[in-house]
Every structure is written in C-alpha cells, then in structure tokens.
Design a protein around this motif. Structure first.
Motif, short mmCIF file in Angstrom:
data_model
loop_
_atom_site.label_atom_id
_atom_site.label_comp_id
_atom_site.label_asym_id
_atom_site.label_seq_id
_atom_site.Cartn_x
_atom_site.Cartn_y
_atom_site.Cartn_z
N ALA A 214 0.75 -1.15 -0.02
CA ALA A 214 0.02 0.14 -0.07
C ALA A 214 1.07 1.22 0.16
N VAL A 215 0.52 2.30 -0.89
CA VAL A 215 1.22 3.45 -1.16
C VAL A 215 0.43 4.65 -0.79
N LEU A 216 0.90 5.67 -0.58
CA LEU A 216 -0.08 6.91 -0.62
C LEU A 216 0.15 7.79 -1.80
N LEU A 217 -0.55 8.13 -2.59
CA LEU A 217 -0.66 8.84 -3.76
C LEU A 217 -1.04 10.22 -3.74
N GLY A 218 -0.45 11.09 -4.15
CA GLY A 218 -1.13 12.57 -4.19
C GLY A 218 -1.59 12.79 -5.58
N ALA A 219 -2.45 13.71 -5.78
CA ALA A 219 -3.14 14.00 -7.05
C ALA A 219 -1.76 14.40 -8.27
N GLY A 220 -2.07 13.81 -9.17
CA GLY A 220 -0.95 13.91 -10.17
C GLY A 220 0.26 12.90 -10.26
N ASP A 221 0.44 12.19 -9.03
CA ASP A 221 1.43 11.25 -8.84
C ASP A 221 1.11 10.16 -9.90
N ARG A 222 2.25 9.53 -10.48
CA ARG A 222 1.96 8.46 -11.63
C ARG A 222 2.60 7.18 -10.83
N LEU A 223 1.91 6.30 -11.22
CA LEU A 223 2.24 4.76 -10.87
C LEU A 223 2.71 3.96 -11.96
N GLU A 224 3.98 3.57 -12.22
CA GLU A 224 4.55 2.73 -12.99
C GLU A 224 4.78 1.26 -12.56
N VAL A 225 4.04 0.29 -13.35
CA VAL A 225 4.12 -1.06 -12.68
C VAL A 225 4.55 -1.79 -14.07
N ASP B 293 -12.81 3.43 -6.07
CA ASP B 293 -13.14 3.93 -7.29
C ASP B 293 -11.91 3.89 -8.22
N PRO B 294 -11.87 3.06 -9.46
CA PRO B 294 -10.85 3.02 -10.31
C PRO B 294 -10.88 4.07 -10.97
N GLY B 295 -11.64 5.01 -11.16
CA GLY B 295 -11.73 6.41 -11.66
C GLY B 295 -10.78 7.15 -11.04
N LEU B 296 -10.15 7.05 -9.86
CA LEU B 296 -9.30 7.55 -9.10
C LEU B 296 -8.11 7.40 -9.75
N LEU B 297 -7.71 6.53 -10.50
CA LEU B 297 -6.43 6.32 -11.16
C LEU B 297 -6.50 6.74 -12.62
N GLY B 298 -7.45 7.54 -12.89
CA GLY B 298 -7.53 8.24 -14.27
C GLY B 298 -8.03 7.24 -15.27
N GLU B 299 -7.82 7.62 -16.57
CA GLU B 299 -8.55 6.88 -17.52
C GLU B 299 -7.85 5.58 -17.80
N LEU B 300 -8.32 4.53 -18.05
CA LEU B 300 -7.72 3.35 -18.07
C LEU B 300 -7.33 2.81 -19.73
N THR B 301 -6.14 2.46 -20.02
CA THR B 301 -5.83 1.97 -21.16
C THR B 301 -6.61 1.00 -21.62
N HIS B 302 -6.47 0.55 -23.16
CA HIS B 302 -7.15 -0.39 -23.57
C HIS B 302 -7.11 -1.78 -23.20
N ASP B 303 -5.79 -1.99 -22.49
CA ASP B 303 -5.48 -3.27 -21.81
C ASP B 303 -5.85 -3.41 -20.56
N ALA B 304 -6.26 -2.45 -19.81
CA ALA B 304 -6.56 -2.52 -18.48
C ALA B 304 -8.13 -2.58 -18.27
N THR C 56 -2.30 7.15 -13.33
CA THR C 56 -2.01 8.65 -12.69
C THR C 56 -3.21 8.98 -11.69
N ALA C 57 -2.87 9.33 -10.52
CA ALA C 57 -3.84 9.61 -9.37
C ALA C 57 -4.55 10.75 -9.87
N ALA C 58 -5.93 10.84 -9.89
CA ALA C 58 -6.63 11.88 -10.05
C ALA C 58 -7.00 12.80 -8.93
#
Length: 392
Positions: free
Chosen positions: A35-46, A67-78, A133-135
């Motif tokens: 578990a990690v804390l993300l701020g608005a605009g922070d990007r998570l690379e997996v 809410d998955p929407g908190l992580l921005g718009e999903l790509t086609h393979d997510a 990307t955290a919204a």
C-alpha cells in the motif's frame, strides 16, 4: 600485531542519489500486497519483469471509497473489476497480510466491496509496463495474486512472481523523509544509529531485534557474540560461511532455514520477519583498504566503527569485520562476478531477529557514499529490542 583504533573522519558531503528526486521504487512480492499513498497527479508505473503475472491496483479516497476512476483513464489493456485477488491475499494467515489488512481497516477501507484496476493478462509478455495517474489523493493498494487469486496446485507451474512499481511524485518529498514504523510491541531498547556510525548493545535469549531502514536504501552491518563465552574471554561470533554451508543458501530467510550460526556451529539468531528479502553474507563490513583501493584513503568505514563500538567489551579490533550486511543488495552473475546494486529496502523496511542465546550485538549505519551500496547517500538505522514474551 597491534591494530590502533583511530577516530574516523566525518562524512562531509554525501554522494548523489541514483533515483531522481521524487521517484520511489517498490518490489511487490508475488502473492503479497503493498500500500502506498499517492497525491493528485502522482504517476504509478508497474512493471511485470517475468510476464504472465496479473496485478490488481485498488484506489481509495479519503473516505475509504473505492473507485478505479481515481487512477485516471484506463488504457485499452486495463480493465476494472472486483479486487478479489487483493482480498484473498489479505484474508490469508500471513502476519504481514494481517498487518496491512488491519492498517487499511483503521482507515475505514472495506476491501470486500472494493473495485480494482486489473493489469496484465495471464499470457502477457515479460517486461510489460502499465502507467496509472492519481486523479486525487488516494490510498493505493497493489496486489500480486496467483492466477485467479488461488494457490498454485502441486501439479501446476504458475506461481505468482514479483513485480516492480515506481511512484513518480509531482511534488518530491522533502529530503530526509523518514518512516519509522509503529513498534511491534513495547520495547526494552530503542536505539538510533546515526549515519556513518555503529553502536553495540546487549540482548537476552528469546528477545527480538528489529533493524529498521528509516529512509530506505541504507545498509546495516550486523555482528553478534555469545555473551557467556565472551565473559570467559572467547569471541564466539556469528559466522557467515558456516551459516551458508549449513543452510545451503546465500542467507537465511523466515521459515525452516532461518538461523545464523557461530564459528562453532551454535545457532545465534533466527530471522522472524523480513520485509526486504535481499541481503549479503559474502562481503566483509566495509573497511579502510576498500576505500584506499577506490581512491578515498581515510574514509570512515564500518569495520573501524565496529572496533570503536566493541572496545568496551575487550573484543579485539579487526581490519575487516565479517558481518551480516542487511539490506546490501548483492548477487552473482553468469561470469561468477559478485556485483551489487542499490538496496531494495524502502523507508520503514526492517528485519526482525530472535536471539537464541544471550548476545552482545553491534549494528552499523554504513558510511559508504562512493557507490550504489547505500543509494549514494548514507542515512540512519534504527534498532528496537522487544521482550521475549512476545509472539511475532
């Protein structure tokens, strides 16, 4: 031959960190969660290094709502779906999973109704990368479950494998950010080891020793002596070669093969918990000759720091101390070359040991700032000792 123990020089200017400011690296073990804390605009690379490893990423707002929407718009393979894999891991009987589940519960997070972003298909190629990307400010839980969240059957070959995550902060944290985890229980000793120093301390049989990397990417050399034999003038120290020979492994890990042994084959300590999983038993503690060979004569080093810390116990000084180098990230390559990289340890990572006899111990916060051993920037180590009455 008499070795004179001189006062070491002060560390005047640390080296540069290898990762850019604001970038954090996490290794998420297969079958575990982080578990990690993300701020608005922070990007998570997996990153899925080995391929074919599904990953679930669940985000929760300040109210504990998923809410998955908190992580921005999903790509086609997510895709978005129930966080069944994360819930399965946290419902298990592993102590680390229980601690994460309890911490999330304290924040009012209900995993039973959580929805996660699902990354990487069961047939995805090795090295695939996903970005989120955290919204808003969120608690982000990354889970690496087995296939369909179940345990591997004996006749199958699909165990969960590790993934790597990088957090790219829009606002880099202030330098020197420390994470000192909540004590596991009431402690009998609470020791801060300043960067580029070492301290000795005594523990009784059955007591627990927690060695904590408070800022991440900092090696801590450890050595211990049988206190009773030391009183009799015998320096019965922990021996890495004996330990490797008895275990048939590079270093002990929690479980059946968890003990470190002395030169006379007596068990000294055993590993109870390890949040990092990468350490070193092949190298000595750093010493004056290493720095001289590298062009830094007179550099402060762990071996001389050990000598000073152990002097009150009349332990003979050594030019280079054999030690267990916690958090030191070493390995052997195909050409039989021993190499090292930046430690895997993050702020707050730790190793928990149990003393198997009365011990005199010494721990260091390694001063090396000339290579990647400490991420180019030596920092503090924290040691806690807990009573033997605890169960961890």
């Amino acid at each position: 031959m008499t070795i004179t123990v001189a006062e070491g020089p002060r560390l005047l200017m640390p080296g540069m960190a290898n990762l850019q400011p604001g970038v954090e690296r996490y290794r998420i073990t297969g079958g575990a969660v982080t578990a990690v804390l993300l701020g608005a605009g922070d990007r998570l690379e997996v990153i899925d290094p080995e391929g074919r490893q599904p990953v679930e990423v669940a985000a929760f707002d300040r109210g504990g709502r998923s809410d998955p929407g908190l992580l921005g718009e999903l790509t086609h393979d997510a895709t978005a779906g129930p966080a069944a894999g994360i819930a399965s891991i946290l419902a298990g009987d592993q102590p680390d999973a229980r601690r994460v589940a309890d911490a999330l519960a304290d924040k009012g997070i209900d995993l039973g109704a959580a929805t996660a972003v699902h990354l990487f298909a069961p047939d995805s190629p090795a090295g695939q990368v996903a970005w989120l990307t955290a919204a808003a400010d969120v608690v982000c839980v990354v889970g690496v479950p087995g296939v369909l969240g179940r345990r591997m059957a004996p006749d199958e070959q699909d165990p969960p494998t590790d993934v790597i995550a990088f957090v790219h902060r829009t606002v880099p944290p202030a330098r020197g950010l420390e994470v000192l985890p909540t004590p596991l229980a009431d402690q009998t000793q609470d020791i801060r080891i300043d960067a580029a120093t070492a301290q000795a301390y005594e523990v009784k049989a059955g007591e627990f020793i927690q060695v904590i990397d408070v800022e991440g990417r900092e090696c801590s050399d450890f050595q211990c002596f049988d206190a009773a034999r030391l009183d009799g003038g015998v320096e019965a120290a922990l021996d890495a070669t004996i330990t490797r020979s008895l275990l048939g492994a590079s270093y002990p890990m929690p479980g059946l093969y968890a003990k470190y042994y002395s030169l006379d084959f007596q068990p000294m300590v055993e590993i109870v918990h390890d949040t990092v999983g990468r350490h070193d038993t092949f190298n000595t503690a750093c010493n004056a000759k290493y720095y001289e060979d590298m062009g830094y004569p007179g550099h402060v080093n762990c071996s001389e720091n050990f000598n000073r810390a152990l002097a009150p116990y009349d332990i003979a000084p050594r030019r280079g101390w054999e030690a267990i180098n916690f958090f030191y990230n070493t390995n052997l390559d195909d050409a039989n070359q021993l190499y090292f990289e930046e430690p895997w340890s993050r702020p707050g990572d730790y190793v928990l040991l149990r003393a198997l006899t009365d011990l005199v111990c010494v721990s260091s916060a390694c001063p090396c700032d000339i290579d990647a051993a400490n991420g180019w920037q030596p920092t503090d180590i924290h040691v806690r000792v807990y009573p033997a009455t605890n169960t961890f």
